[in-house]
Design a protein around this motif. Structure first.
Motif, PDB file in Angstrom:
ATOM      1  N   HIS A 314      -5.603   1.947   0.443  1.00  0.00           N
ATOM      2  CA  HIS A 314      -4.517   2.391   1.304  1.00  0.00           C
ATOM      3  C   HIS A 314      -3.565   1.269   1.658  1.00  0.00           C
ATOM      4  O   HIS A 314      -2.447   1.506   2.056  1.00  0.00           O
ATOM      5  CB  HIS A 314      -5.089   3.025   2.570  1.00  0.00           C
ATOM      6  N   ARG A 315      -4.009   0.021   1.516  1.00  0.00           N
ATOM      7  CA  ARG A 315      -3.108  -1.073   1.864  1.00  0.00           C
ATOM      8  C   ARG A 315      -2.192  -1.343   0.676  1.00  0.00           C
ATOM      9  O   ARG A 315      -2.651  -1.535  -0.445  1.00  0.00           O
ATOM     10  CB  ARG A 315      -3.918  -2.323   2.199  1.00  0.00           C
ATOM     11  N   PRO A 316      -0.891  -1.367   0.894  1.00  0.00           N
ATOM     12  CA  PRO A 316       0.044  -1.465  -0.235  1.00  0.00           C
ATOM     13  C   PRO A 316      -0.174  -2.696  -1.100  1.00  0.00           C
ATOM     14  O   PRO A 316       0.004  -2.629  -2.306  1.00  0.00           O
ATOM     15  CB  PRO A 316       1.424  -1.482   0.431  1.00  0.00           C
ATOM     16  N   GLU A 317      -0.572  -3.806  -0.480  1.00  0.00           N
ATOM     17  CA  GLU A 317      -0.774  -5.019  -1.282  1.00  0.00           C
ATOM     18  C   GLU A 317      -1.903  -4.859  -2.288  1.00  0.00           C
ATOM     19  O   GLU A 317      -1.946  -5.561  -3.295  1.00  0.00           O
ATOM     20  CB  GLU A 317      -1.122  -6.214  -0.385  1.00  0.00           C
ATOM     21  N   HIS A 318      -2.813  -3.930  -1.999  1.00  0.00           N
ATOM     22  CA  HIS A 318      -3.996  -3.801  -2.852  1.00  0.00           C
ATOM     23  C   HIS A 318      -3.953  -2.567  -3.732  1.00  0.00           C
ATOM     24  O   HIS A 318      -4.893  -2.305  -4.463  1.00  0.00           O
ATOM     25  CB  HIS A 318      -5.260  -3.779  -1.989  1.00  0.00           C
ATOM     26  N   ALA A 319      -2.868  -1.817  -3.647  1.00  0.00           N
ATOM     27  CA  ALA A 319      -2.810  -0.560  -4.398  1.00  0.00           C
ATOM     28  C   ALA A 319      -2.372  -0.785  -5.839  1.00  0.00           C
ATOM     29  O   ALA A 319      -2.348   0.132  -6.632  1.00  0.00           O
ATOM     30  CB  ALA A 319      -1.847   0.403  -3.706  1.00  0.00           C
ATOM     31  N   SER A 374      -6.459  -1.390   9.145  1.00  0.00           N
ATOM     32  CA  SER A 374      -7.817  -1.836   8.821  1.00  0.00           C
ATOM     33  C   SER A 374      -7.916  -2.392   7.418  1.00  0.00           C
ATOM     34  O   SER A 374      -6.987  -2.335   6.624  1.00  0.00           O
ATOM     35  CB  SER A 374      -8.847  -0.746   9.083  1.00  0.00           C
ATOM     36  N   GLY A 375      -9.067  -2.923   7.102  1.00  0.00           N
ATOM     37  CA  GLY A 375      -9.241  -3.701   5.893  1.00  0.00           C
ATOM     38  C   GLY A 375     -10.011  -4.949   6.241  1.00  0.00           C
ATOM     39  O   GLY A 375      -9.915  -5.977   5.605  1.00  0.00           O
ATOM     40  N   ASP A 401      -7.515  -7.633   7.589  1.00  0.00           N
ATOM     41  CA  ASP A 401      -7.280  -6.570   8.558  1.00  0.00           C
ATOM     42  C   ASP A 401      -5.788  -6.478   8.876  1.00  0.00           C
ATOM     43  O   ASP A 401      -5.160  -7.479   9.188  1.00  0.00           O
ATOM     44  CB  ASP A 401      -8.066  -6.910   9.832  1.00  0.00           C
ATOM     45  N   ILE A 402      -5.236  -5.267   8.748  1.00  0.00           N
ATOM     46  CA  ILE A 402      -3.820  -5.101   9.088  1.00  0.00           C
ATOM     47  C   ILE A 402      -3.673  -3.927  10.037  1.00  0.00           C
ATOM     48  O   ILE A 402      -4.538  -3.043  10.112  1.00  0.00           O
ATOM     49  CB  ILE A 402      -2.943  -4.864   7.830  1.00  0.00           C
ATOM     50  N   ARG A 403      -2.595  -3.895  10.779  1.00  0.00           N
ATOM     51  CA  ARG A 403      -2.244  -2.723  11.579  1.00  0.00           C
ATOM     52  C   ARG A 403      -0.724  -2.665  11.629  1.00  0.00           C
ATOM     53  O   ARG A 403      -0.090  -3.494  12.268  1.00  0.00           O
ATOM     54  CB  ARG A 403      -2.831  -2.806  12.983  1.00  0.00           C
ATOM     55  N   ARG A 404      -0.154  -1.761  10.874  1.00  0.00           N
ATOM     56  CA  ARG A 404       1.299  -1.714  10.737  1.00  0.00           C
ATOM     57  C   ARG A 404       1.786  -0.281  10.832  1.00  0.00           C
ATOM     58  O   ARG A 404       1.101   0.646  10.396  1.00  0.00           O
ATOM     59  CB  ARG A 404       1.732  -2.255   9.369  1.00  0.00           C
ATOM     60  N   ASP A 405       3.003  -0.130  11.375  1.00  0.00           N
ATOM     61  CA  ASP A 405       3.673   1.166  11.376  1.00  0.00           C
ATOM     62  C   ASP A 405       4.810   1.104  10.378  1.00  0.00           C
ATOM     63  O   ASP A 405       5.775   0.362  10.581  1.00  0.00           O
ATOM     64  CB  ASP A 405       4.227   1.476  12.773  1.00  0.00           C
ATOM     65  N   CYS A 423       1.910  -4.183  14.480  1.00  0.00           N
ATOM     66  CA  CYS A 423       1.386  -3.665  15.735  1.00  0.00           C
ATOM     67  C   CYS A 423       0.601  -4.721  16.492  1.00  0.00           C
ATOM     68  O   CYS A 423       0.373  -4.601  17.693  1.00  0.00           O
ATOM     69  CB  CYS A 423       0.492  -2.470  15.477  1.00  0.00           C
ATOM     70  N   ARG A 424       0.136  -5.719  15.761  1.00  0.00           N
ATOM     71  CA  ARG A 424      -0.614  -6.755  16.460  1.00  0.00           C
ATOM     72  C   ARG A 424       0.359  -7.825  16.938  1.00  0.00           C
ATOM     73  O   ARG A 424       1.469  -7.946  16.409  1.00  0.00           O
ATOM     74  CB  ARG A 424      -1.651  -7.366  15.506  1.00  0.00           C
ATOM     75  N   THR A 425      -0.036  -8.596  17.909  1.00  0.00           N
ATOM     76  CA  THR A 425       0.844  -9.668  18.387  1.00  0.00           C
ATOM     77  C   THR A 425       1.027 -10.670  17.256  1.00  0.00           C
ATOM     78  O   THR A 425       0.096 -10.874  16.462  1.00  0.00           O
ATOM     79  CB  THR A 425       0.236 -10.362  19.620  1.00  0.00           C
ATOM     80  N   PRO A 426       2.165 -11.296  17.065  1.00  0.00           N
ATOM     81  CA  PRO A 426       3.323 -11.225  17.946  1.00  0.00           C
ATOM     82  C   PRO A 426       4.271 -10.063  17.638  1.00  0.00           C
ATOM     83  O   PRO A 426       5.359 -10.041  18.191  1.00  0.00           O
ATOM     84  CB  PRO A 426       4.012 -12.559  17.664  1.00  0.00           C
ATOM     85  N   GLY A 427       3.914  -9.151  16.790  1.00  0.00           N
ATOM     86  CA  GLY A 427       4.787  -8.017  16.518  1.00  0.00           C
ATOM     87  C   GLY A 427       5.960  -8.405  15.642  1.00  0.00           C
ATOM     88  O   GLY A 427       5.910  -9.399  14.917  1.00  0.00           O
ATOM     89  N   GLY A 428       7.004  -7.616  15.695  1.00  0.00           N
ATOM     90  CA  GLY A 428       8.191  -7.921  14.892  1.00  0.00           C
ATOM     91  C   GLY A 428       8.357  -6.949  13.738  1.00  0.00           C
ATOM     92  O   GLY A 428       7.436  -6.207  13.396  1.00  0.00           O
ATOM     93  N   TRP A 429       9.562  -6.935  13.194  1.00  0.00           N
ATOM     94  CA  TRP A 429       9.875  -6.045  12.082  1.00  0.00           C
ATOM     95  C   TRP A 429       9.853  -6.828  10.770  1.00  0.00           C
ATOM     96  O   TRP A 429      10.285  -7.965  10.716  1.00  0.00           O
ATOM     97  CB  TRP A 429      11.269  -5.433  12.256  1.00  0.00           C
TER      98      TRP A 429
END
Lengths: 436, 243
Positions: A314-319, A374-375, A401-405, A423-429
Motif C-alpha cells: 500500500h505504500r507508494p514507494e514499495h508498490a 503504517s509499515g 512507518d508512514i502516516r500521510r494524507d 500527519c506526524r510532526t513536524p507535518g507539512g505538505w
C-alpha cells in the motif's frame, strides 16, 4: 646466422593439447561427434551435411571459425577417419565425398605418413607412395614390416573398421587460456578471448544448453580481475558473448598486464527448442530485444536497464519493483484509487501559504484525503531479498512507518499532482508524484 | 505528355506529398497507429502516429497529461506483442499506475543512464536495432545534429519514436517531421499545437480530452488570473515561431 631476428620457441605439447581441447569444444557447434587424437581433431560430419547445406558450406564454416580464433588449419574430408587424418597431415586439403576419390588421393600420398620404422623399411624396397604399398603382396609384406602398419593402411582405405572414442564434452565449462605474452591492452584481450567464447558457443550447442552468466577471469601475476557477463536471457550465441565482452573490455582499465585468461560458464540451463515458423519472426524479435537490452546494460550498467513491476504494497514507494528485463515477476493486484504515473525519488516539500500548499501558485485540492499509513515492519531495515528482483532501489527507500494524507491537486499551471500532508510532526505538505 | 505522366506518377508515391495536403494518404494502414484521439488523428498525416518517424513532443511542466497522450499507443503495443522502451524518464515509474493504463509491464523496459550523453546513445542504439515497437526518450539538452541522428536511426524501421524536449526548443530547427507543443488547454483538456507536420500548417490549437484521475468539474478550474505565477509569464515572453 641466416635470420638473426628469428626467435625460436620450443614446442609445448601441453599447450598444443589445451588448444586442441578448446577447438574440440568449439567444434560442438558443427557436429556432436568429435574425436581427438594427439595431433588431429576428427569431426564426424556425415550426419550434419544437410543441416549446413552441403560439404562445401560446412568446410567453409569450419575454416572461418578456426581462422577467427587465430589458428591455421590443415583440413581434409574423407569417408574414413584414418584417410581424412592422413590427407590432412599431407596438407593436401582434399575433400573426398566418396571412397573412390579418397582411394585415388590416398594412393598418391608418401609413405612418410606411416610409422617411422615401417617407412624406413619400405623406402629400402624402393616403395614411395601408399599406392606402391598396396600393390605389394600383403602376406609377405606383413612379415617384413609388421601387421600393425598394414592394418593402418587397411583402415585408411576402409577395408577394416576403425572405431574411434568420442570426445566427451566436459560437464562444467571452465577453460583456461595461457597468453603467449603478457597483454596490457584490453583490445588484444578481446582477440584472445574469442577462442574461449567460440569454444563456449560450441560446447553449449553440443549440450543444447544456454547460459545466463559467464565470468572471464583475467589472471595477472599477482591478482585476478573477474568480469561477470550477464545475459538477459538464456543464450548460446557466440556473437552475443563477443559483443558484450567488447563493451566490457572497452570500459575496463587494466591494473596490471594479463598473463592468462579463464572463461567459466556459471549459470547453464537447457535451452528449450523452438519451432521455426514460416512467417512469424517473434523469436528473432525476442532475440533482437535481448541483444539490445544486453548491449545497453553492458555499457550503462546493469542497474540502469530494468523493467518495472507492480507489487502489492500500500505504500507508494514499495508498490513498484525493478526487475531484470526477462526476469519473471508476479503482477500486483489493481489499485482501487488513482495513482500517478511518475513518483518523485524523494518527496519534495511544498511551500505552505495560509495552511494551503503552494507550488507556483496555490494548489487546488480536488480529491482526498486518502490516508496511507503504517509499515512499521521494515522501519529502517533492509527489505527482504527475493530471487532475481533488484530490490536495491526499494531498499534504499525503506520508508518504514508512514502516516500521510494524500490529495489529488491541480496547480495554477494545470498540472495534476499527487501531494500529501505529513500527519506526524513536524507535518507539512509534500509533492510525491505527477498524473502525467 | 510524357513529363505530365511521370509527374503524376511521382505525386502518387507515398513518400511525396503536396504542401497543401496532409502527407501519408497513400500510406498503408499498418504503418500508422491511431493516436486514440479522433481530433488529433484528423490533423496527423496518415491519420495517426506514423511508424518509422520521429515525433517531438515539446512540454515544460510534468503533469499536464503528456504521458496520457501516448498511453493509447503504448497500450496498443500489448496487442502487437511489441516492446516499449523509456529512455531517461524524468521520474521514477509507478508500476501500478502504468499497469492500470493497460500497459504490458512485461514488455516495458526502462533505461536510466547516469549521463545525458548516454541517453542519446541508448536511444540511437534502440532505434537502429529496429526491435522496438515504441521508444519514448526524454532529452533536456539535445542539439539539432543529435535530433537528426535519431531521425536517421528511426527512418526505415517500424518503431514509433517520441522525443520529449523542453518547450524552449520550439524556436530551434529540428529534423523531426512532426513537432507538437503541449499546453494546458483549460477545462481539464490538453492543448496541442502542431508546430510542424508533413502538410499545411495547422494554426489552431487542438483540445484533447484525456483520461484524468478525476472526472472534470468546472469548479476545478485553477484561478490563474488572480495569482500570476512564474510559468505563464515565461510563456508570454517567449518569442513566436521563427523560421
Amino acid at each position: 646466422m641466416l635470420l638473426p631476428a628469428l626467435t625460436l620457441i620450443a614446442r609445448n605439447p601441453a599447450r598444443e593439447a589445451a588448444a586442441l581441447h578448446t577447438l574440440a569444444c568449439w567444434a560442438g557447434g558443427l557436429t556432436p561427434r568429435i574425436s581427438l587424437t594427439p595431433d588431429t581433431l576428427l569431426l564426424e560430419i556425415g550426419g550434419c551435411l544437410r543441416l549446413f547445406g552441403g560439404l562445401d558450406k560446412l568446410v567453409a564454416a569450419a575454416q572461418d571459425g578456426v581462422h577467427a580464433q587465430g589458428f591455421t588449419l590443415a583440413l581434409a574430408a574423407a569417408p574414413t577417419p584414418m584417410g581424412a587424418q592422413w590427407l590432412a597431415r599431407a596438407g593436401s586439403a582434399r575433400l573426398c565425398p566418396d571412397g573412390e576419390s579418397m582411394r585415388r588421393h590416398l594412393e598418391a600420398l608418401p609413405i612418410a605418413l606411416l610409422p617411422d620404422k615401417a617407412a624406413a623399411a619400405l623406402a629400402c624396397f624402393g616403395v614411395r607412395t601408399l599406392g606402391d604399398v598396396r600393390r605389394l603382396p600383403g602376406a609377405a609384406l606383413a612379415r617384413r614390416i609388421g601387421m600393425e602398419t598394414l592394418q593402418l593402411v587397411a583402415r585408411a582405405f576402409g577395408e577394416i573398421p576403425d572405431p574411434r572414442a568420442d570426445f566427451v564434452f566436459p560437464e562444467q565449462f571452465a577453460l583456461p587460456l595461457q597468453l603467449p605474452a603478457s597483454v596490457d591492452s584490453a583490445a588484444a584481450l578481446l582477440f584472445a578471448a574469442r577462442r574461449l567464447t567460440s569454444a563456449l558457443a560450441g560446447w553449449l550447442a553440443a549440450r543444447q544448453a544456454g547460459v545466463r552468466e559467464i565470468s572471464l577471469h583475467l589472471q595477472h601475476r599477482q591478482a585476478e580481475t573477474v568480469l561477470l557477463l550477464q545475459f538477459v536471457d538464456l543464450t548460446a550465441d557466440g556473437g552475443r558473448f563477443e559483443r558484450i565482452l567488447r563493451e566490457r573490455l572497452e570500459s575496463l582499465s587494466l591494473k596490471a598486464p594479463v598473463q592468462s585468461l579463464r572463461l567459466q560458464a556459471t549459470n547453464v540451463a537447457a535451452l528449450a527448442g523452438w519451432n521455426r515458423a514460416l512467417f512469424d519472426d517473434a523469436h528473432a524479435e525476442h532475440d533482437a530485444i535481448g541483444a539490445l537490452l544486453e548491449r545497453l546494460s553492458a555499457r550503462l550498467g546493469e542497474r540502469q536497464v530494468y523493467r518495472v513491476s507492480a507489487h502489492d504494497d500500500h505504500r507508494p514507494e514499495h508498490a513498484t519493483r525493478h526487475a531484470a528485463p526477462f526476469a519473471k515477476s508476479a503482477p500486483g493486484g489493481p489499485v482501487p484509487f488513482p495513482r500517478p504515473l511518475w513518483l518523485l525519488d524523494q518527496p519534495q516539500a511544498l511551500a505552505d501559504v495560509d495552511g494551503r500548499p503552494w507550488r507556483q501558485g496555490p494548489l487546488k485540492l480536488l480529491a482526498g484525503p486518502e490516508r496511507i499509513e503504517s509499515g512499521w515492519w521494515d522501519g529502517g531495515e533492509m527489505g527482504s531479498k527475493t530471487g532475481e528482483e533488484m530490490n536495491e532501489e526499494a531498499d534504499r527507500k525503506a520508508t518504514g512507518d508512514i502516516r500521510r494524507d494524500y490529495f489529488i491537486a491541480l496547480s495554477a499551471t494545470s498540472c495534476w499532482l499527487w501531494i500529501y500532508r505529513e500527519c506526524r510532526t513536524p507535518g507539512g505538505w509534500y509533492v510525491h508524484g505527477f498524473f502525467s | 505528355m510524357n513529363t505530365a505522366l511521370s509527374l503524376a506518377e511521382i505525386l502518387a508515391r507515398p513518400d511525396v506529398w503536396r504542401a497543401d495536403r496532409l502527407a501519408g494518404a497513400a500510406l498503408p494502414a499498418f504503418s500508422v497507429v491511431p493516436s486514440g484521439f479522433s481530433a488529433l488523428d484528423a490533423e496527423l498525416p496518415g491519420g495517426g502516429w506514423a511508424r518509422g518517424t520521429l515525433a517531438e513532443v515539446l512540454v515544460d511542466d510534468v503533469g499536464l497529461g503528456e504521458c496520457a497522450l501516448l498511453m493509447p499507443v503504448l497500450g496498443k503495443m500489448r496487442e502487437e506483442s511489441k516492446w516499449s522502451l523509456l529512455v531517461a524518464p524524468p521520474h521514477l515509474l509507478n508500476g501500478p499506475a502504468w499497469a492500470a493504463c493497460n500497459i504490458d509491464l512485461a514488455r516495458l523496459a526502462v533505461v536510466s543512464p547516469r549521463r545525458p550523453r548516454d541517453a542519446l546513445w541508448a536511444a540511437e542504439q534502440a532505434l537502429s536495432s529496429g526491435a522496438l515497437g515504441t521508444l519514448l526518450c526524454w532529452a533536456t539538452d539535445i542539439d539539432a545534429r543529435q535530433v537528426r541522428r535519431l531521425e536517421v536511426a528511426v527512418a526505415g524501421s517500424r518503431t514509433l519514436a517520441f522525443l520529449f524536449r523542453p518547450a524552449r526548443a520550439r524556436v530551434e530547427s529540428s529534423a523531426a517531421p512532426l513537432r507538437l507543443l503541449l499546453s494546458a488547454g483549460g477545462h481539464g483538456m490538453l492543448g496541442v499545437d502542431l508546430l510542424k507536420r508533413r502538410g499545411p500548417p495547422c494554426s489552431r490549437t487542438l483540445h484533447l480530452d484525456l483520461p484524468r484521475p478525476l472526472q472534470w468539474r468546472e469548479d476545478y478550474e485553477p484561478a490563474v488570473a488572480c495569482t500570476p505565477s512564474a510559468a505563464p509569464c515565461a510563456r508570454s515572453q517567449r518569442p513566436l515561431a521563427c523560421v
